[in-house]
Design a protein around this motif. Structure first.
Motif, PDB file in Angstrom:
ATOM      1  N   THR A 166       0.834  -1.149   0.077  1.00 37.66           N
ATOM      2  CA  THR A 166      -0.020   0.331   0.179  1.00 37.66           C
ATOM      3  C   THR A 166       0.128   0.938   0.180  1.00 37.66           C
ATOM      4  O   THR A 166       0.753   2.544   0.012  1.00 37.66           O
ATOM      5  CB  THR A 166      -1.051   0.589   1.060  1.00 37.66           C
ATOM      6  OG1 THR A 166       0.003  -0.219   2.444  1.00 37.66           O
ATOM      7  CG2 THR A 166      -1.791  -1.560   1.276  1.00 37.66           C
ATOM      8  N   ASP A 187      -3.546   6.507  -2.070  1.00 42.33           N
ATOM      9  CA  ASP A 187      -3.189   7.558  -0.909  1.00 42.33           C
ATOM     10  C   ASP A 187      -4.385   6.681   0.482  1.00 42.33           C
ATOM     11  O   ASP A 187      -4.369   5.415  -0.027  1.00 42.33           O
ATOM     12  CB  ASP A 187      -4.279   8.230  -1.856  1.00 42.33           C
ATOM     13  CG  ASP A 187      -5.733   8.304  -2.126  1.00 42.33           C
ATOM     14  OD1 ASP A 187      -6.029   7.263  -1.628  1.00 42.33           O
ATOM     15  OD2 ASP A 187      -5.669   8.220  -3.465  1.00 42.33           O
ATOM     16  N   VAL A 188      -4.190   7.647   1.057  1.00 46.10           N
ATOM     17  CA  VAL A 188      -4.897   6.880   2.381  1.00 46.10           C
ATOM     18  C   VAL A 188      -6.229   6.353   2.386  1.00 46.10           C
ATOM     19  O   VAL A 188      -6.845   5.097   2.585  1.00 46.10           O
ATOM     20  CB  VAL A 188      -5.329   8.048   3.627  1.00 46.10           C
ATOM     21  CG1 VAL A 188      -5.864   7.516   4.448  1.00 46.10           C
ATOM     22  CG2 VAL A 188      -4.180   8.784   3.649  1.00 46.10           C
ATOM     23  N   THR A 189      -7.493   7.052   1.277  1.00 43.14           N
ATOM     24  CA  THR A 189      -8.467   5.886   1.467  1.00 43.14           C
ATOM     25  C   THR A 189      -8.578   4.954  -0.001  1.00 43.14           C
ATOM     26  O   THR A 189      -9.262   4.020   0.695  1.00 43.14           O
ATOM     27  CB  THR A 189      -9.542   7.431   0.162  1.00 43.14           C
ATOM     28  OG1 THR A 189      -9.426   8.556   1.195  1.00 43.14           O
ATOM     29  CG2 THR A 189     -10.726   6.489   0.018  1.00 43.14           C
ATOM     30  N   VAL A 190      -7.767   5.144   0.036  1.00 41.72           N
ATOM     31  CA  VAL A 190      -7.770   3.797  -1.836  1.00 41.72           C
ATOM     32  C   VAL A 190      -6.411   2.153  -0.419  1.00 41.72           C
ATOM     33  O   VAL A 190      -7.046   1.163  -0.906  1.00 41.72           O
ATOM     34  CB  VAL A 190      -6.126   3.418  -2.456  1.00 41.72           C
ATOM     35  CG1 VAL A 190      -6.129   2.911  -3.316  1.00 41.72           C
ATOM     36  CG2 VAL A 190      -7.275   4.535  -3.838  1.00 41.72           C
ATOM     37  N   GLN A 191      -5.593   2.913   0.310  1.00 46.65           N
ATOM     38  CA  GLN A 191      -5.170   2.238   1.182  1.00 46.65           C
ATOM     39  C   GLN A 191      -6.268   1.431   1.963  1.00 46.65           C
ATOM     40  O   GLN A 191      -5.911  -0.045   2.665  1.00 46.65           O
ATOM     41  CB  GLN A 191      -3.890   3.507   2.094  1.00 46.65           C
ATOM     42  CG  GLN A 191      -2.288   3.270   1.605  1.00 46.65           C
ATOM     43  CD  GLN A 191      -1.539   3.956   2.738  1.00 46.65           C
ATOM     44  OE1 GLN A 191      -1.720   2.793   4.059  1.00 46.65           O
ATOM     45  NE2 GLN A 191      -0.908   4.483   2.352  1.00 46.65           N
ATOM     46  N   ALA A 192      -7.012   2.090   2.950  1.00 46.05           N
ATOM     47  CA  ALA A 192      -7.895   1.278   3.667  1.00 46.05           C
ATOM     48  C   ALA A 192      -8.234   0.284   2.675  1.00 46.05           C
ATOM     49  O   ALA A 192      -8.635  -0.802   3.443  1.00 46.05           O
ATOM     50  CB  ALA A 192      -8.902   2.413   3.808  1.00 46.05           C
ATOM     51  N   ARG A 193      -8.494   0.586   1.585  1.00 44.57           N
ATOM     52  CA  ARG A 193      -9.756  -0.532   0.741  1.00 44.57           C
ATOM     53  C   ARG A 193      -8.778  -2.025   0.693  1.00 44.57           C
ATOM     54  O   ARG A 193      -9.271  -2.922   0.513  1.00 44.57           O
ATOM     55  CB  ARG A 193     -10.390   0.139  -0.673  1.00 44.57           C
ATOM     56  CG  ARG A 193     -11.489   1.042  -0.827  1.00 44.57           C
ATOM     57  CD  ARG A 193     -11.236   1.681  -1.985  1.00 44.57           C
ATOM     58  NE  ARG A 193     -12.766   3.244  -1.396  1.00 44.57           N
ATOM     59  CZ  ARG A 193     -12.263   3.641  -2.655  1.00 44.57           C
ATOM     60  NH1 ARG A 193     -11.829   4.214  -3.431  1.00 44.57           N
ATOM     61  NH2 ARG A 193     -13.554   4.915  -2.691  1.00 44.57           N
TER      62      ARG A 193
END
Length: 288
Positions: free
Chosen positions: A155, A159-165
């Motif tokens: 990851t 970015d943070v949002t994509v990392q979370a997914r």
């Protein structure tokens, strides 16, 4: 499934990983450390891409060198960063690399499994976002039904949002995992146990939650305290962050704010507060 036993690894005869013993156990295992700590080198040895200078990698009850390589390649799959995709290949072709001709009909199903539309199979990597490309890399690894994923900073470029997914996806998969990362939040989410590496040596190992909550090694403490906290004060560096690892004694002693005369002797891993720690002053770190 995989175990390193007294493994020393190097390049051109120069050791960079020293006498590491590590079991990949149920619940996920993290390898934590800064760049150059030996994480990726150890992962390459687990994948059979690097032969130990001493010690052995065990796959079940056999050394990796003597194991059934076809079975090993099916059971253990790497997940590299999204840039590992061949820019000349279409997405469907990349995902189907490990499938037989009669199994290639599974490509749409594999793309759906990682949250991608099957129509993306006709595109090339540059036509996808970073998060989509990382999902393709995961789908390609899942195609052969592995029992273990070896994930190298999966990851770091997202970015943070994509990392979370991506983390939600990895956490939902029914496979074991060895995660190589410098991101403590990621290892806390995906790994039950962790090993902290500094200068190619394990300096602390144990349950991830305990390592992050109450570090017993000054290096683990420095890594944790370097993480910015939302709404909090900026991180404060501990010790001399520019100092190179010491060539004798404790390799961390030139950076360590707690270094003492005893640190001129190399510390062995020992049991402290339910984990293994290579530090003469582990009790002081815990007490501080």
């Amino acid at each position: 499934m995989l175990r390193a036993e007294g493994v020393t690894l190097g390049y051109g005869g120069t050791p960079v990983v020293h006498d590491v013993t590590l079991d990949i156990t149920e619940g996920g295992v993290g390898l934590i450390g800064e760049s150059g700590s030996g994480k990726t080198t150890l992962a390459r040895a687990f994948l059979g891409l690097l032969t130990p200078m001493s010690g052995n990698i065990w796959y079940g009850d056999q050394t990796l060198k003597k194991a059934d390589q076809r079975r090993f390649r099916k059971d253990v799959q790497p997940v590299f960063q999204a840039e590992a995709l061949d820019p000349r290949m279409r997405i469907g072709g990349s995902v189907a690399e490990g499938l037989s001709r009669g199994e290639r009909h599974r490509v749409p199903e594999l793309l759906r499994q990682v949250g991608l539309a099957p129509e993306l199979a006709e595109r090339r990597p540059h036509q996808l976002s970073g998060g989509q490309r990382q999902r393709v890399v995961i789908a390609r690894a899942l195609a052969v039904g592995p029992r273990l994923l070896i994930l190298d900073e999966p990851t770091s470029a997202l970015d943070v949002t994509v990392q979370a997914r991506i983390l939600d996806l990895l956490a939902s998969l029914d496979t074991e995992r060895l995660l190589i990362t410098h991101n403590l939040a990621v290892v806390g989410r995906l790994c039950r146990t962790s090993h902290v590496l500094f200068a190619g040596r394990v300096v602390e190992a144990g349950p991830t939650a305990e390592l992050l909550d109450r570090p017993a090694h000054p290096y683990t403490l420095a890594l944790r305290d370097a993480v910015p906290k939302l709404g909090g004060p900026p991180p404060v560096a501990r010790g001399r962050t520019e100092a190179r690892p010491a060539e004798t004694g404790c390799p961390f002693r030139l950076r360590c704010p707690l270094a003492a005369a005893a640190c001129e002797r190399a510390p062995a891993l020992r049991e402290v507060a339910g984990r293994q720690v290579a530090c003469h002053r582990a009790e002081d770190v815990l007490g501080g």
